[in-house]
Design an enzyme around this catalytic site. Structure first.
Site: not given
Ligand code: NI
Length: 191
Positions: A55, A105-106
């Site tokens: 995402g 999380c990226l």
């Molecule tokens: Ni994230």
């Protein structure tokens, strides 16, 4: 003849960047179905693919609009992962029950955080072409859209941790899980 530049991965905002803490703006009606919005979605898809994530929210690529991408069927047998664009989303929990799971999380790959999320949600949203849609999502897909929707409100997984003990360096996660299992095992015989 005009040349169409191929999309290249966009830089991803990292923890500490103010853009990750801002509340993103609604996408105005007149922007739907425009080359500008379709181009953003395309660039975000290329960025998500190259990052290997599940995402990506627009604020993570320095665009403060209520747009995110999420895989709604990761891990499904033979189907290629379906990446869907959600614009101006609204989430409604379909259960009071929350389940905790470790999330990356990226914007800070170095950390894993144990986050409680609703097990099922309804998401009402618009497509890039301006069609209104609604989906009921469960388990993993529900978790992904809750994570991405938080990004639109400047909320990160570290804000959702029940305890700072639930924020762990990614390189240590296996050791931490093993030690927690061991602790649990030691406690149980005393009861
Ligand atoms: Ni994230």
């Amino acid at each position: 003849m005009a040349t169409i530049e191929p999309s290249v991965p966009m830089p991803i905002a990292q923890l500490g960047q103010p853009v990750l803490r801002r509340k993103a703006d609604l996408v105005p009606d007149e922007l739907f179905n425009t080359p500008e919005l379709l181009r953003l979605i395309d660039q975000m898809k290329v960025t998500l693919k190259s990052s290997g994530g599940v995402g990506l929210a627009a604020p993570q690529v320095f665009v403060t609009s209520r747009v995110f991408l999420a895989m709604t069927n990761p891990g499904d047998s033979d189907d290629a992962p379906l990446v869907e664009a959600f614009i101006n989303p609204a989430l409604t929990p379909l259960t009071e029950e929350k389940e905790s799971s470790w999330e990356g999380c990226l914007s800070f790959l170095e950390l894993n955080v144990l986050v409680p999320r609703f097990r099922a949600v309804r998401i009402d949203y618009s497509t890039p072409h301006g069609d209104k849609k609604s989906l009921e999502l469960h388990d993993f897909a529900a978790r992904v859209v809750q994570h991405e929707n938080d990004h639109l409100d400047g909320i990160l997984t570290i804000d959702r941790a029940a305890s700072t003990l639930d924020i762990v360096k990614t390189s240590e996660i296996e050791a931490v899980l093993a030690s927690r299992r061991k602790r649990t095992f030691k406690v149980v015989p005393k009861t």
